[in-house]
Design a protein around this motif. Structure first.
Motif, PDB file in Angstrom:
ATOM      1  N   GLU A  34      47.768  27.410  52.029  1.00 22.70           N
ATOM      2  CA  GLU A  34      48.620  27.708  50.871  1.00 22.70           C
ATOM      3  C   GLU A  34      48.815  29.214  50.747  1.00 22.70           C
ATOM      4  O   GLU A  34      47.938  29.982  51.111  1.00 22.70           O
ATOM      5  N   ALA A  35      49.937  29.612  50.167  1.00 17.88           N
ATOM      6  CA  ALA A  35      50.151  31.029  49.864  1.00 17.88           C
ATOM      7  C   ALA A  35      49.420  31.386  48.575  1.00 17.88           C
ATOM      8  O   ALA A  35      49.327  30.572  47.649  1.00 17.88           O
ATOM      9  N   HIS A  36      48.859  32.585  48.549  1.00 13.74           N
ATOM     10  CA  HIS A  36      48.256  33.135  47.338  1.00 13.74           C
ATOM     11  C   HIS A  36      48.814  34.536  47.120  1.00 13.74           C
ATOM     12  O   HIS A  36      49.181  35.221  48.078  1.00 13.74           O
ATOM     13  N   ASN A  37      48.837  34.951  45.869  1.00 12.51           N
ATOM     14  CA  ASN A  37      49.059  36.382  45.628  1.00 12.51           C
ATOM     15  C   ASN A  37      47.811  36.953  44.968  1.00 12.51           C
ATOM     16  O   ASN A  37      47.115  36.262  44.218  1.00 12.51           O
ATOM     17  N   GLY A  74      43.519  37.697  39.967  1.00 11.32           N
ATOM     18  CA  GLY A  74      43.950  36.311  39.814  1.00 11.32           C
ATOM     19  C   GLY A  74      45.117  36.014  40.725  1.00 11.32           C
ATOM     20  O   GLY A  74      45.665  36.904  41.380  1.00 11.32           O
ATOM     21  N   CYS A  75      45.487  34.736  40.778  1.00 12.74           N
ATOM     22  CA  CYS A  75      46.622  34.269  41.582  1.00 12.74           C
ATOM     23  C   CYS A  75      47.613  33.614  40.617  1.00 12.74           C
ATOM     24  O   CYS A  75      47.242  32.711  39.869  1.00 12.74           O
ATOM     25  N   ASP A  76      48.857  34.069  40.657  1.00 15.67           N
ATOM     26  CA  ASP A  76      49.855  33.529  39.730  1.00 15.67           C
ATOM     27  C   ASP A  76      50.342  32.142  40.151  1.00 15.67           C
ATOM     28  O   ASP A  76      50.911  31.413  39.348  1.00 15.67           O
ATOM     29  N   ILE A  77      50.122  31.796  41.428  1.00 15.62           N
ATOM     30  CA  ILE A  77      50.560  30.479  41.922  1.00 15.62           C
ATOM     31  C   ILE A  77      49.582  29.400  41.464  1.00 15.62           C
ATOM     32  O   ILE A  77      49.987  28.285  41.132  1.00 15.62           O
ATOM     33  N   HIS A  78      48.298  29.735  41.462  1.00 17.43           N
ATOM     34  CA  HIS A  78      47.239  28.787  41.081  1.00 17.43           C
ATOM     35  C   HIS A  78      46.473  29.406  39.908  1.00 17.43           C
ATOM     36  O   HIS A  78      45.523  30.179  40.126  1.00 17.43           O
ATOM     37  N   PRO A  79      46.872  29.082  38.686  1.00 14.99           N
ATOM     38  CA  PRO A  79      46.380  29.831  37.524  1.00 14.99           C
ATOM     39  C   PRO A  79      44.877  29.721  37.272  1.00 14.99           C
ATOM     40  O   PRO A  79      44.334  30.532  36.518  1.00 14.99           O
ATOM     41  N   TRP A  80      44.201  28.764  37.887  1.00 16.51           N
ATOM     42  CA  TRP A  80      42.744  28.655  37.683  1.00 16.51           C
ATOM     43  C   TRP A  80      41.984  29.670  38.536  1.00 16.51           C
ATOM     44  O   TRP A  80      40.801  29.904  38.306  1.00 16.51           O
ATOM     45  N   MET A  81      42.647  30.270  39.515  1.00 17.07           N
ATOM     46  CA  MET A  81      41.949  31.198  40.410  1.00 17.07           C
ATOM     47  C   MET A  81      41.628  32.501  39.663  1.00 17.07           C
ATOM     48  O   MET A  81      42.520  33.152  39.126  1.00 17.07           O
ATOM     49  N   SER A  82      40.358  32.853  39.678  1.00 14.83           N
ATOM     50  CA  SER A  82      39.910  34.034  38.942  1.00 14.83           C
ATOM     51  C   SER A  82      38.728  34.669  39.676  1.00 14.83           C
ATOM     52  O   SER A  82      37.835  33.963  40.155  1.00 14.83           O
TER      53      SER A  82
END
Ligand SMILES: [Cu+2]
Length: 260
Positions: free
Chosen positions: A149-152, A188-196
């Motif tokens: 998957e792509a992440h930012n 954080g990642c704006d694509i997957h908001p739970w990523m912190s």
């Protein structure tokens, strides 16, 4: 036609300049930057250096961690046998994990060469590994994407300028160094908001993140009087003064939530 060609040339030029521009804005640099002059470090005499043992505990109630819904990222969800839960307050038998411990004051006149070993922050299964990472100013920090998957990587610091970049390819890596301390930078990642995640940049090499035991040891510390700090994302910062004698060993207890 000539105008169009010029616009294309300008775009290509801008595209190549962007990574450097982002790094300048972010008080960081990527691995393509020219090498800096070697740091002449103040030598630490191993014959007189000592250790600071730090124990971090939490005595308050720990709420049941929230379970994340990863339905928008089935390729990531498939990597987890167990539900992925919020790990912003990890406590086991009062031991607090993921707290950053560092020498906050007392070493201002010292010069330390940053470790050359990179600190790695991986994105795997749409979760940051580790959740909290610590590096020294000037030490390489590798952001890695192990996912299909792509992440930012969207950082929202207060000292260095915010930065944000996309990592779309599995196996990609991008290396940064930071020239200012900051404890700690939210990522954080704006694509997957739970990523912190949090990235702590310390002014000296005496920094560590507590494991499940809640304890860390800062070794090879020159004798002196210091302020030792601890930071946790939900609980904030605490500090204590310590005096380390030559070849000495001191124990520091930090308690949150009514502990100590
Ligand atoms: Cu993501």
């Amino acid at each position: 036609m000539r105008t169009r060609l010029r616009r294309v040339a300008e775009w290509v030029s801008l595209r190549h300049a962007l990574p450097a521009l982002i790094c300048i804005l972010a008080s960081c640099s990527d691995s393509s930057a020219p090498p800096k002059q070697a740091v002449v470090a103040t030598p630490v005499d191993p014959a007189t250096a000592g250790t600071i043992h730090v124990d971090v505990s939490y005595a308050g109630a720990v709420p049941t961690p929230k379970v994340f819904d990863m339905g928008i990222a089935p390729q990531c969800a498939a990597q987890h046998k167990e539900p992925v839960t919020d790990n912003s307050l990890l406590v086991q038998d009062r031991h607090l994990a993921n707290a950053v411990v560092w020498i906050k004051g007392g070493l201002e006149k010292w010069v330390f060469a940053p470790p050359s070993e990179p600190v790695v922050m991986d994105q795997k299964g749409c979760v940051y590994h580790p959740h909290v990472a610590a590096a020294m100013v000037g030490q390489p920090v590798d952001f890695v994407n192990s996912d299909p998957e792509a992440h930012n990587v969207h950082a929202r610091p207060q000292v260095v300028t915010p930065f944000n970049f996309l990592m779309s390819r599995q196996g990609s890596k991008r290396t940064f160094t930071f020239d200012k301390p900051e404890i700690a930078i939210p990522v954080g990642c704006d694509i997957h908001p739970w990523m912190s995640a949090y990235l702590a940049i310390a002014p000296n090499p005496y920094v560590a993140v507590t494991p499940a035991t809640g304890t860390v040891t800062l070794a090879n510390v020159p004798p002196g009087e210091y302020v030792v700090g601890v930071w946790q994302e939900k609980l904030g910062t605490k500090e204590q003064r310590v005096k380390l004698e030559p070849r000495g060993s001191v124990n520091v207890q930090f308690g949150y939530g009514g502990a100590n």
